[in-house]
Design a protein around this motif. Structure first.
Motif, short mmCIF file in Angstrom:
data_model
loop_
_atom_site.label_atom_id
_atom_site.label_comp_id
_atom_site.label_asym_id
_atom_site.label_seq_id
_atom_site.Cartn_x
_atom_site.Cartn_y
_atom_site.Cartn_z
N ALA A 85 0.83 -1.21 0.00
CA ALA A 85 0.00 0.00 0.00
C ALA A 85 0.86 1.26 0.00
O ALA A 85 0.48 2.28 -0.57
CB ALA A 85 -0.93 0.00 1.21
N ALA A 88 1.66 1.80 -3.59
CA ALA A 88 0.50 1.88 -4.48
C ALA A 88 0.02 3.33 -4.61
O ALA A 88 0.14 4.13 -3.68
CB ALA A 88 -0.62 1.00 -3.95
N VAL A 111 -5.62 -2.43 -2.16
CA VAL A 111 -4.65 -3.49 -2.41
C VAL A 111 -5.12 -4.74 -1.69
O VAL A 111 -5.84 -4.67 -0.69
CB VAL A 111 -3.22 -3.11 -1.95
CG1 VAL A 111 -2.66 -1.97 -2.78
CG2 VAL A 111 -3.18 -2.75 -0.47
N SER A 129 -3.89 -4.80 -6.95
CA SER A 129 -4.27 -3.43 -6.60
C SER A 129 -5.23 -2.88 -7.65
O SER A 129 -5.19 -3.30 -8.81
CB SER A 129 -3.05 -2.52 -6.47
OG SER A 129 -2.38 -2.40 -7.71
N ARG A 131 -7.25 1.07 -8.67
CA ARG A 131 -7.38 2.49 -8.34
C ARG A 131 -8.23 3.19 -9.37
O ARG A 131 -8.34 2.75 -10.52
CB ARG A 131 -6.02 3.18 -8.26
CG ARG A 131 -5.33 3.36 -9.58
CD ARG A 131 -4.03 4.14 -9.43
NE ARG A 131 -3.31 4.20 -10.67
CZ ARG A 131 -3.49 5.12 -11.61
NH1 ARG A 131 -4.38 6.06 -11.45
NH2 ARG A 131 -2.80 5.09 -12.72
#
Length: 164
Positions: A85, A88, A111, A129, A131
């Motif tokens: 994380a 990320a 994640v 992951s 986003r």
């Protein structure tokens, strides 16, 4: 004057999505309804896969603008979810974590630890992951999406680490 009113009306509401979200992220199955919940409105969606030796990434563009990215990536065997994380985009190590410590999520990213079936023989760990590039997705929707994506990534195809 009509022109100004037309612009004001367009600015006040966003058009509904006219595209159908894919039912997989570059070969990793996810329910289209989960993607639809986090993607912005628009007319057209396109899928852009990329990969390297250690990761597989799938980007979605809506009306030509990047809107979403999903990745599965190999990390060292002692890597923690918080460490993933940290690197990320759109999620922080101390965002919400599930009670089982498999997922960290926010309204912009998440994640997860992929539980590969043959993990005993692997020297490294696989992480997933996701986003979004906007901040109006709900945390609960991101949690559902990372859970589904991570579970689907726990397949023999994704869990086979490339040999160099």
């Amino acid at each position: 004057m009509t022109f100004a009113i037309g612009i004001a009306a367009v600015g006040c509401s966003s058009p509904p999505a006219e595209y159908s979200p894919p039912d997989s992220l570059c070969g990793i199955a996810v329910p289209a309804r989960l993607l639809k919940a986090v993607l912005p409105a628009g007319q057209h969606i396109s899928v852009h896969p990329t990969s390297s030796t250690w990761n597989k990434r799938c980007r979605l563009r809506v009306d030509g603008r990047e809107a979403f990215s999903a990745t599965v990536e190999w990390w060292g065997h002692d890597t923690t979810l918080r460490r993933v994380a940290e690197d990320a985009v759109a999620v922080e190590p101390f965002d919400e974590m599930t009670k089982d410590h498999r997922y960290i999520y926010s309204n912009t990213g998440a994640v997860g630890t992929v539980n590969c079936p043959n993990q005993g023989g692997l020297k490294d760990k696989l992480f997933a992951s996701v986003r979004v590039t906007h901040d109006d997705a709900a945390e609960s929707d991101m949690k559902k999406l990372i859970t589904a994506y991570t579970e689907s990534a726990a397949s023999p195809k994704e869990c086979t680490k490339p040999r160099l």
